[in-house]
Write an enzyme that holds these catalytic residues in place. Structure first.
Site, short mmCIF file in Angstrom:
data_model
loop_
_atom_site.label_atom_id
_atom_site.label_comp_id
_atom_site.label_asym_id
_atom_site.label_seq_id
_atom_site.Cartn_x
_atom_site.Cartn_y
_atom_site.Cartn_z
N SER A 180 0.82 -1.22 0.00
CA SER A 180 0.00 0.00 0.00
C SER A 180 0.85 1.27 0.00
O SER A 180 0.41 2.30 0.52
CB SER A 180 -0.96 0.04 1.20
OG SER A 180 -1.63 -1.19 1.32
N ARG A 181 2.05 1.18 -0.53
CA ARG A 181 2.97 2.34 -0.61
C ARG A 181 3.42 2.83 0.78
O ARG A 181 3.93 3.93 0.91
CB ARG A 181 2.33 3.52 -1.39
CG ARG A 181 1.95 3.17 -2.83
CD ARG A 181 3.20 2.99 -3.67
NE ARG A 181 2.92 2.77 -5.08
CZ ARG A 181 2.87 1.56 -5.66
NH1 ARG A 181 3.04 0.46 -4.96
NH2 ARG A 181 2.66 1.47 -6.96
#
Ligand SMILES: Cc1cc2nc3c(=O)[nH]c(=O)nc-3n(C[C@H](O)[C@H](O)[C@H](O)COP(=O)(O)O)c2cc1C
Length: 214
Positions: A191-192
């Protein structure tokens, strides 16, 4: 034609970094990550992007191959009169970025560059394959040339000149040593929400460590 890359997306999830695993000296982790890159057979594990700038701050980058990581310093070789060579002679502030896609890892280094001692450049030059030594002698790196024929002919002439003899290192070619003051480790996460740890060299020669937001 317009190009759209919005749908190219990759999740990073192979590894993680946590505060408890960060060594007091960043050099231990640089060593481990370089060894991992070599051992896992990443493509060009020692390739590193070198950023330089003119004294008035105009930056440029290019890839080189790291040849040594010695006592916490990074060594690469190039032409002293190339564009990067001229920039480093005028402004010693440089940065290095290693990127290992297969490991979802990046190291970013900032520091000052100096020339490697001539004897050490000689020693490395002597280890290079014959054609690489000849090539280093004849290439006026980064300067315009009339065509490919020019460089091929220069290469042939110089190859014949030194056939069966020692090829001397040209004065215009040798090593650069980067002494780091800032080293950041980046590990891709889901999710970065990537893991980033920054080491900064302190006046007492110890390193501060902090986690950075992704
Ligand atoms: C994978 C790769 C490795 C390279 N290794 C070196 C190197 O070790 N030394 C070097 O001078 N140029 C190397 N080059 C070429 C440089 O990227 C660059 O084209 C050249 O040094 C001239 O840069 P400059 O005009 O900014 O000085 C390499 C290029 C690639 C793509």
């Amino acid at each position: 034609m317009d190009l759209h890359f919005e749908n190219i997306r990759r999740e990073y999830s192979k590894r993680s970094l946590s505060a408890k695993d960060m060594p007091a000296s960043p050099f231990d982790l640089v060593t481990r990550w370089l060894q991992d890159a070599v051992e896992t057979k990443t493509y060009e594990p020692t390739a590193v992007i070198v950023g330089t700038a003119t004294p008035d701050g105009r930056p440029s980058t290019r890839t080189v191959l790291l040849k040594e990581f010695l006592n916490g310093e990074f060594v690469f070789y190039s032409n002293y009169e190339s564009r990067k060579g001229q920039q480093m002679a005028a402004n010693p502030h440089v940065c290095l970025t290693f990127l290992w896609h297969e490991l979802e890892r990046q190291i970013h280094v900032e520091g000052e560059v100096r020339l490697l001692e001539p004897e050490q450049s000689d020693a490395y030059f002597a280890m290079r394959p014959y054609k690489s030594r000849v090539g280093a002698r004849i290439s006026p790196q980064s300067r315009p040339i009339p065509g490919r024929t020019f460089i091929v002919q220069e290469f042939m002439k110089e190859s014949l000149r030194y056939a069966g003899r020692t090829v001397p290192r040209p004065d215009t070619w040798g090593g650069y040593v980067v002494q780091p003051t800032r080293i950041e480790f980046w590990q891709g996460r889901e999710s970065r929400l990537h893991d980033r740890f920054l080491y900064e060299l302190q006046p007492d020669s110890t390193w501060s460590i902090c986690r950075l937001a992704p």
